[in-house]
Design a protein around this motif. Structure first.
Motif, PDB file in Angstrom:
ATOM      1  N   LYS A 171       1.021  -1.589   0.187  1.00  0.00           N
ATOM      2  CA  LYS A 171       0.081  -0.116  -0.100  1.00  0.00           C
ATOM      3  C   LYS A 171       0.731   1.062   0.310  1.00  0.00           C
ATOM      4  CE  LYS A 171      -3.131   2.667   3.178  1.00  0.00           C
ATOM      5  NZ  LYS A 171      -4.056   2.084   4.206  1.00  0.00           N
ATOM      6  N   GLN A 172       1.866   1.360   1.035  1.00  0.00           N
ATOM      7  CA  GLN A 172       2.662   2.793   1.011  1.00  0.00           C
ATOM      8  C   GLN A 172       3.859   2.873  -0.232  1.00  0.00           C
ATOM      9  OE1 GLN A 172       2.421   0.120   2.855  1.00  0.00           O
ATOM     10  NE2 GLN A 172       2.186   1.467   5.508  1.00  0.00           N
ATOM     11  N   LEU A 173       4.322   1.499  -0.772  1.00  0.00           N
ATOM     12  CA  LEU A 173       4.417   1.963  -2.319  1.00  0.00           C
ATOM     13  C   LEU A 173       3.713   2.297  -3.164  1.00  0.00           C
ATOM     14  CD1 LEU A 173       6.235  -1.726  -1.573  1.00  0.00           C
ATOM     15  CD2 LEU A 173       7.411   0.669  -2.447  1.00  0.00           C
ATOM     16  N   LYS A 174       2.538   2.120  -3.704  1.00  0.00           N
ATOM     17  CA  LYS A 174       1.387   2.416  -4.173  1.00  0.00           C
ATOM     18  C   LYS A 174       1.287   4.083  -3.410  1.00  0.00           C
ATOM     19  CE  LYS A 174      -1.404  -0.896  -5.238  1.00  0.00           C
ATOM     20  NZ  LYS A 174      -3.172  -1.643  -4.481  1.00  0.00           N
ATOM     21  N   ILE A 175       1.475   4.454  -2.707  1.00  0.00           N
ATOM     22  CA  ILE A 175       1.334   6.076  -2.473  1.00  0.00           C
ATOM     23  C   ILE A 175       2.662   6.613  -3.263  1.00  0.00           C
ATOM     24  CG2 ILE A 175       1.838   8.225  -0.213  1.00  0.00           C
ATOM     25  CD1 ILE A 175       0.303   5.228   0.692  1.00  0.00           C
ATOM     26  N   ILE A 176       3.559   5.793  -2.644  1.00  0.00           N
ATOM     27  CA  ILE A 176       4.927   6.198  -2.930  1.00  0.00           C
ATOM     28  C   ILE A 176       4.920   6.769  -4.584  1.00  0.00           C
ATOM     29  CG2 ILE A 176       7.614   5.712  -3.316  1.00  0.00           C
ATOM     30  CD1 ILE A 176       7.245   5.050  -0.826  1.00  0.00           C
TER      31      ILE A 176
END
Length: 89
Positions: A32-37
């Motif tokens: 999820k955080q990688l998508k945000i990044i």
């Protein structure tokens, strides 16, 4: 207002990487955080021996602006409620 809220919730997920993983990103656990990044020009997943989160200062400034805009709109909506006195201090 929805866009600002989404930005705030995304920041919460980014904060969790910092607080719970010292800024180190696991591809599986932090999908999820990688998508945000990937969607933010002010965040970077730097790949060294392991993946580390880099945050540009502009990210923080943009987040504060979004939070201010969200709370301003929230306050305006609260002021519309009948018989409600809102302390702005």
């Amino acid at each position: 207002m929805e866009k600002k809220w989404k930005q705030i919730k995304g920041a919460q997920a980014i904060r969790n990487v910092i607080a719970h993983a010292a800024g180190h990103i696991d591809k599986k656990a932090h999908a999820k955080q990688l998508k945000i990044i990937d969607c933010n020009d002010n965040l970077e997943a730097a790949y060294y021996a392991r993946t580390h989160l880099n945050i540009d200062s502009e990210y923080v400034f943009n987040l504060v602006t979004a939070m201010r805009g969200f709370t301003d709109k929230l306050l305006a909506e609260c002021e519309k409620l009948p018989n409600k006195k809102i302390n702005k201090d």
